[in-house]
Design a protein around this motif. Structure first.
Motif, short mmCIF file in Angstrom:
data_model
loop_
_atom_site.label_atom_id
_atom_site.label_comp_id
_atom_site.label_asym_id
_atom_site.label_seq_id
_atom_site.Cartn_x
_atom_site.Cartn_y
_atom_site.Cartn_z
N TYR A 30 82.26 61.92 17.78
CA TYR A 30 83.11 63.06 17.43
C TYR A 30 83.27 63.34 15.94
N ASP A 31 82.58 62.58 15.09
CA ASP A 31 82.72 62.87 13.65
C ASP A 31 81.64 63.86 13.20
N ALA A 32 81.61 64.15 11.89
CA ALA A 32 80.69 65.18 11.38
C ALA A 32 79.23 64.81 11.66
N ASP A 33 78.92 63.52 11.53
CA ASP A 33 77.54 63.08 11.79
C ASP A 33 77.21 63.25 13.28
N GLY A 34 78.17 62.90 14.12
CA GLY A 34 77.97 63.03 15.56
C GLY A 34 77.82 64.48 16.00
N THR A 79 73.61 60.18 21.06
CA THR A 79 73.31 60.36 19.64
C THR A 79 74.50 59.91 18.80
N ASP A 80 74.21 59.26 17.70
CA ASP A 80 75.21 58.74 16.76
C ASP A 80 76.19 57.77 17.44
N LEU A 81 75.84 57.26 18.57
CA LEU A 81 76.59 56.15 19.17
C LEU A 81 75.69 55.46 20.19
N ASP A 101 70.56 56.40 17.21
CA ASP A 101 71.78 56.00 16.51
C ASP A 101 71.44 55.23 15.24
N HIS A 102 72.48 54.97 14.44
CA HIS A 102 72.28 54.19 13.21
C HIS A 102 73.39 53.16 13.01
N HIS A 103 74.27 53.03 14.00
CA HIS A 103 75.35 52.04 13.86
C HIS A 103 74.80 50.63 14.00
N HIS A 104 75.62 49.65 13.59
CA HIS A 104 75.18 48.26 13.70
C HIS A 104 74.88 47.90 15.14
N SER A 128 71.19 58.70 8.69
CA SER A 128 72.41 58.84 9.50
C SER A 128 72.03 59.04 10.97
N GLY A 129 73.05 59.17 11.82
CA GLY A 129 72.80 59.48 13.23
C GLY A 129 72.09 60.82 13.35
N ALA A 130 72.58 61.79 12.57
CA ALA A 130 71.94 63.13 12.60
C ALA A 130 70.52 63.04 12.04
N GLY A 157 78.60 63.58 5.88
CA GLY A 157 79.79 63.25 6.68
C GLY A 157 80.00 61.75 6.78
N ASP A 158 78.92 61.00 6.88
CA ASP A 158 79.03 59.55 7.01
C ASP A 158 79.05 58.85 5.65
N ILE A 159 79.23 59.63 4.58
CA ILE A 159 79.30 59.08 3.21
C ILE A 159 78.12 58.16 2.94
N GLY A 426 80.65 49.96 13.21
CA GLY A 426 80.72 50.66 11.94
C GLY A 426 79.59 50.33 11.01
N HIS A 427 79.85 50.57 9.74
CA HIS A 427 78.83 50.42 8.70
C HIS A 427 79.36 49.49 7.62
N GLU A 428 78.57 49.37 6.55
CA GLU A 428 78.95 48.50 5.45
C GLU A 428 80.33 48.89 4.88
ZN ZN Z 1 77.05 58.36 12.09
#
Ligand code: ZN
Ligand code: C5P
Length: 455
Positions: A30-34, A79-81, A101-104, A128-130, A157-159, A426-428
């Motif tokens: 649900y975030d900008a990347d997602g 996607t993104d999860l 996806d790109h999460h851990h 990123s996920g996108a 979005g995912d900084i 999450g990420h670093e």
């Molecule tokens: Zn993401």
């Protein structure tokens, strides 16, 4: 584009599997990347004539997995999860599963194709996920290259930028979008709304980089520019925007911002400059990729993800509606930020981190964003951990890490997940988890120990 061979092979396998799918269940974050990911996979699917059913979720939680399992979907694309919850993905057990996806990583996908930069040893924050979803869409068909700008919006979005510049494949995607003319990259002052807002509003709305006394203060912003030799109105009487200033005026404004920061102990002058991304496929303020990204984030957090996704795809009605969603979101966020700033006792200085206790005060959809905004403001050398009330007897925890601190919260959450009943990832630099309310203190203690071990 220099796509690592192993990643390219996975993308090829995913594209091949996808071609055989007819009805596709898509689930995204649900975030900008997602939401950017969702827009990309939706556009690519519709172009291939697929029938799709899309849902946006906060997290791949057991109840979400249960619902998906009951639906008996033949084909599911995450996607993104997904990468952080592969055991749940396995439990759903669709005939064909794609995880983009790109999460851990946590666990292993039993059947289907899993595409994630961590699987091929890529560096953190280079895709990123996108970005993964875009590389998949592009593998499917070259014509999907026109979706590249959305991958940039997701990465923002995912900084994922380092010192406000993209690295690795993110950088190459920027180049691809520039080449086809949907995006142009520039270099300049990183003020919010540089194309669309009067300068004092840009200053007021800019929180990263933080400008003491000016960020989130209209009077502070007006005061900062009133001392400068800058004409704030254009010839036609309209307010000047950052983009309307000439070179000298921009220099003067930059000096004033640096001075304000230095006198308040923030020495890093370079932080106020960075890349700017202008999107030719949007009008008005959304031409600024950072502003589109913020708007998508607002749509997700206000439970109006559809408005964000359709806006990405250029739907006129959705674009109109997005403005009011963003206004509502800003109003709520502003109120919450002021509440925290005015109540010192909401933040506790703990061993290794600062704790923002928002239980009963900050909605769970807002705790992550609030931590992102306040992190550098509260402390430049400590992790900020925020807590909010969630559902099903759990609290939502969000953590943010200062740029210069070598702590990986995504990894910490992953470690804790092995011994405790939490749902996290999450990420670093940004991580989060759902934790049983009665185990909140245990979780906090474990984070504290792990930060201790790492610093
Ligand atoms: Zn993401
Ligand atoms: O929710 P928040 O913004 O704090 O999340 C930070 C990062 O941690 C995001 O990338 C999110 O996907 C991840 N996260 C997660 N599981 C959770 C909460 C957050 O993977 N339960």
């Amino acid at each position: 584009m220099n796509i690592p061979e192993e990643l390219d092979v996975l993308l090829g396998e995913a594209a091949e599997k996808f071609r055989d799918m007819e009805k596709i269940r898509i689930v995204s974050h649900y975030d900008a990347d997602g939401l950017s990911s969702a827009a990309i996979v939706l556009a690519a699917s519709l172009r291939e004539g697929k029938t799709v059913h899309l849902s946006i979720v906060k997290q791949l939680r057991p109840e979400v997995a249960e619902r998906l399992k009951k639906e008996n979907n033949e084909n599911i694309v995450f996607t993104d999860l997904g990468s952080g919850h592969l055991s749940l993905v396995n439990e759903i057990g669709a005939d064909n599963t794609l995880v983009l996806d790109h999460h851990h990583l946590s666990g292993k996908l039993n059947s289907g194709v899993h595409v994630n930069p961590h699987l091929v040893g890529m560096e953190e924050d280079t895709l990123s996920g996108a970005g993964v979803t875009y590389l998949f869409a592009r593998k499917l068909d070259d014509k999907n290259k026109d979706l590249s700008a959305l991958a940039v919006v997701g990465a923002i979005g995912d900084i994922q930028e380092e010192n406000w510049r993209m690295n690795g494949l993110n950088k190459e995607i920027v180049k691809e979008a520039e080449d086809i003319g949907t995006l142009s990259r520039g270099e300049g002052l990183r003020l919010f709304g540089r194309l669309s807002r009067p300068i004092h509003k840009s200053l007021q709305y800019t929180t990263r980089p933080y400008i003491p006394d000016v960020s989130e203060s209209e009077s502070g912003a007006v005061q900062l520019i009133s001392n400068l030799d800058i004409d704030l109105k254009n010839g036609d009487g309209s307010w000047k925007k950052l983009v309307d200033l000439d070179k000298e005026e921009k220099k003067e404004l930059a000096s004033a911002i640096i001075k304000k920061r230095v006198t308040n102990g923030i020495e890093d002058a370079g932080e106020i400059f960075g890349n700017t991304y202008t999107l030719s496929c949007f009008d008005g303020r959304l031409q600024d990729a950072r502003e589109l990204s913020t708007s998508l984030n607002a749509c997700g957090r206000m439970s109006q993800a559809d408005v964000g996704i359709l806006s990405c795809l250029g739907d006129k009605d959705a674009l109109g509606e997005m403005k009011s969603v963003v206004r509502g979101y800003k109003r709520t966020l502003g109120k919450l930020i002021r509440m925290v700033r005015n109540n010192d006792d909401m933040i506790e200085d703990m061993d290794g981190f600062n704790l923002l206790d928002g239980v009963g005060k900050i909605p769970e959809n807002f705790i992550g964003t609030i931590c992102s905004i306040l992190q550098s403001d509260i402390s430049k050398d400590k992790v900020l951990m925020g807590i909010a009330e969630s559902v099903n007897g759990r609290v939502k925890i969000s953590m943010r890490v200062p740029d210069d601190l070598d702590v990986n919260v995504g990894e910490i959450v992953g470690d804790i997940e092995e011994t405790m009943d939490i749902e996290g990832g999450g990420h670093e630099k940004a991580g989060g988890a759902y934790v049983l309310s009665e185990e909140k203190d245990d979780f906090i203690g474990m984070v504290s120990d792990k930060i201790d071990d790492r610093t």
